[in-house]
Design an enzyme around this catalytic site. Structure first.
Site, PDB file in Angstrom:
ATOM      1  N   SER A 192       0.861  -1.140   0.142  1.00 56.36           N
ATOM      2  CA  SER A 192      -0.130   0.107   0.080  1.00 56.36           C
ATOM      3  C   SER A 192       0.694   1.213   0.045  1.00 56.36           C
ATOM      4  O   SER A 192       0.494   2.444  -0.494  1.00 56.36           O
ATOM      5  CB  SER A 192      -0.922   0.083   1.187  1.00 56.36           C
ATOM      6  OG  SER A 192      -0.085  -0.354   2.404  1.00 56.36           O
ATOM      7  N   HIS A 220      -5.116  -3.065  -3.082  1.00 58.47           N
ATOM      8  CA  HIS A 220      -4.723  -2.146  -4.114  1.00 58.47           C
ATOM      9  C   HIS A 220      -4.369  -2.967  -5.523  1.00 58.47           C
ATOM     10  O   HIS A 220      -4.060  -1.963  -6.326  1.00 58.47           O
ATOM     11  CB  HIS A 220      -3.511  -1.528  -3.812  1.00 58.47           C
ATOM     12  CG  HIS A 220      -3.676  -0.639  -2.266  1.00 58.47           C
ATOM     13  ND1 HIS A 220      -4.229   0.387  -2.268  1.00 58.47           N
ATOM     14  CD2 HIS A 220      -3.239  -1.114  -1.105  1.00 58.47           C
ATOM     15  CE1 HIS A 220      -4.121   0.888  -1.199  1.00 58.47           C
ATOM     16  NE2 HIS A 220      -3.749  -0.004  -0.157  1.00 58.47           N
ATOM     17  N   LYS A 251     -11.423   1.094  -2.289  1.00 56.34           N
ATOM     18  CA  LYS A 251     -10.210   1.441  -3.209  1.00 56.34           C
ATOM     19  C   LYS A 251     -10.744   1.549  -4.726  1.00 56.34           C
ATOM     20  O   LYS A 251     -11.494   2.710  -4.992  1.00 56.34           O
ATOM     21  CB  LYS A 251      -8.968   0.644  -3.141  1.00 56.34           C
ATOM     22  CG  LYS A 251      -8.695   0.262  -1.545  1.00 56.34           C
ATOM     23  CD  LYS A 251      -7.767   1.289  -0.933  1.00 56.34           C
ATOM     24  CE  LYS A 251      -7.858   1.445   0.627  1.00 56.34           C
ATOM     25  NZ  LYS A 251      -7.272   0.343   1.184  1.00 56.34           N
TER      26      LYS A 251
HETATM   27  C1  PLP Z   1      -7.342   0.013   2.807  1.00 52.53           C
HETATM   28  C2  PLP Z   1      -6.518  -1.293   3.176  1.00 52.53           C
HETATM   29  C3  PLP Z   1      -7.170  -2.356   3.806  1.00 52.53           C
HETATM   30  C4  PLP Z   1      -8.416  -2.011   4.916  1.00 52.53           C
HETATM   31  O1  PLP Z   1      -9.602  -1.933   4.162  1.00 52.53           O
HETATM   32  P1  PLP Z   1     -10.792  -1.149   4.613  1.00 52.53           P
HETATM   33  O2  PLP Z   1     -11.827  -1.606   3.726  1.00 52.53           O
HETATM   34  O3  PLP Z   1     -10.523   0.319   4.282  1.00 52.53           O
HETATM   35  O4  PLP Z   1     -10.823  -1.289   6.178  1.00 52.53           O
HETATM   36  C5  PLP Z   1      -6.432  -3.632   4.154  1.00 52.53           C
HETATM   37  N1  PLP Z   1      -5.492  -3.886   3.520  1.00 52.53           N
HETATM   38  C6  PLP Z   1      -4.780  -2.885   2.743  1.00 52.53           C
HETATM   39  C7  PLP Z   1      -3.543  -3.321   1.865  1.00 52.53           C
HETATM   40  C8  PLP Z   1      -5.441  -1.546   2.346  1.00 52.53           C
HETATM   41  O5  PLP Z   1      -4.768  -0.634   1.993  1.00 52.53           O
END
Ligand code: PLP
Length: 401
Positions: A192, A220, A251
């Site tokens: 991320s 991502h 995302k």
């Molecule tokens: C954003 C994210 C999460 C968490 O997801 P949410 O639905 O926003 O709680 C988990 N893992 C990664 C790599 C992320 O970027």
């Protein structure tokens, strides 16, 4: 007031001092975060404090968060179902839109079963204690997302081995040394804060050779990589009963919530036992309906991925030509390393003065000494906007060095 009351008052004050002193130290270290209220929808421009900023900080990679079709799907479901799901999925919160969404996600991602959670963070916290126990050794990439790390903490496996980021030799060695009855390798598909893709084919073959299962957090990658945007796992051509994949809706899909997909045998058990599925209110039907529409857009509209890729190449070339230390990336995430916390905040201020908003990322989100600007692109940006970013960043970089 008696002695007891006086003592507890003293205790309260001492506790408050502890918190405020810690906070002050945090501020002195240049770690204070001050979120700005956004006064309109996501898009290349964000309305902030009465100003319109050109933004490169959103994870809405395909530009679907304010897509008229996705919004219309949410509105229609809102009229039919109201706002709240009313209960957890196992009580009476399992809505028809959620059932439909799960079916479509399984079809899109070519997996036997999909299980929707109200967030990716909650998904990890719920599933890992079901999958891992005292007889399990977990192998975890050093740059894994906080939600994976916290899921492991909650699961309390017999042993946790953190291997250096992407270091397959170290991982192989650790797997070879492992005497645990069960093994899980957990990794981000796309990291991320670095934007690089995990060596998934090597991971899968190591997993197979050592009888380990694989949990891949593709927050991502989903929507951005692979055929039909199925993500990093499909892009690497991985299939198999021993692989679970998490995707988040917040995302590239532009909504909110998350999905875990995998083989029926394990997914059916998780649906019974994952505590964040059992004890957390189900995803609102309007979000399920909006996400369903977003999935249809992601599958059908490959031009969004093509555009993201094209913009990414332009950005990488531009930053390199300007002599800026950008990490290589084929995803939507393009980090420029600043190193020092204060430096990255000075860059952040300079860019904001120029009307640009890029995420300044500091520890603990990244390792000490690797503070960075995390540039994220969306399919709605133009090459002209990317060029403006490169030029402004070049100027601000010079002014702060
Ligand atoms: C954003 C994210 C999460 C968490 O997801 P949410 O639905 O926003 O709680 C988990 N893992 C990664 C790599 C992320 O970027």
């Amino acid at each position: 007031m008696g002695i007891g009351g006086f003592q507890s008052l003293l205790g309260y004050n001492l506790m408050m001092n502890v918190y405020s002193e810690r906070h002050e130290a945090w501020q002195r270290a240049g770690l204070e975060r001050q979120p700005l209220p956004v006064q309109g929808p996501q898009g290349p421009f964000l309305q902030v404090g009465g100003r319109k900023m050109l933004a490169f900080c959103s994870n809405d990679y395909l530009g679907l968060a304010n897509d008229p079709r996705v919004c219309a799907a949410a509105e229609e479901a809102l009229r039919h179902y109201g706002v709240g799901a009313g209960a957890s999925a196992l009580v009476c919160g399992y809505s028809a839109p959620q059932a439909d969404l799960e079916e479509r996600l399984a079809d899109w991602l070519q997996q036997e079963r999909a299980l929707v959670f109200s967030s990716g963070y909650l998904a990890h916290l719920g599933i890992m204690p079901v999958l891992m126990d005292q007889e399990t050794e977990v192998f975890s990439d050093a740059l894994n997302h906080a939600s994976l790390i916290d899921g492991i903490r909650l699961a309390r496996p017999g042993r946790v081995t953190v291997y250096p980021h992407g270091d397959m030799t170290a991982l192989e060695q650790a797997l070879r040394n492992s005497t645990a009855l069960r093994r899980w390798i957990v990794t981000d598909g796309v990291f991320s804060m670095d934007g690089d893709v995990a060596p998934l084919q090597v991971l899968a073959s190591l997993a197979e050779r050592h009888g380990a299962w694989l949990l891949i957090d593709d927050a991502h990658g989903m929507g951005v990589l692979g055929p039909e945007g199925r993500g990093s796992v499909a892009d690497a051509g991985l299939t198999g009963e021993h692989i679970l994949v998490l995707g988040t809706f917040g995302k590239a899909l532009g909504t909110a919530g998350a999905v875990l997909v995998g083989a029926r045998g394990v997914m059916d058990w998780l649906a019974q036992r994952a505590r964040t599925h059992m004890f957390s209110t189900a995803l609102p039907p309007l979000l399920c309906a909006a996400t369903r529409e977003a999935v249809a857009c992601v599958r059908a509209e490959s031009f969004r991925r093509a555009r993201l890729h094209h913009l990414g190449l332009g950005l990488q070339n531009g930053l390199r030509r300007a002599g800026l230390p950008v990490l290589p990336s084929v995803t939507a995430i393009h980090p420029v390393l600043a190193g020092d916390n204060r430096r990255v905040m000075a860059l952040d201020r300079g860019l904001k003065e120029a009307g640009l908003w890029v995420a300044a990322i500091r520890p603990p989100a990244v390792p000490e000494g690797t503070a960075r600007l995390r540039i994220s692109l969306t399919a709605l940006h133009t090459m002209h906007q990317v060029e403006r970013l490169v030029e402004s960043l070049r100027q601000v970089w010079e002014a702060t060095s």
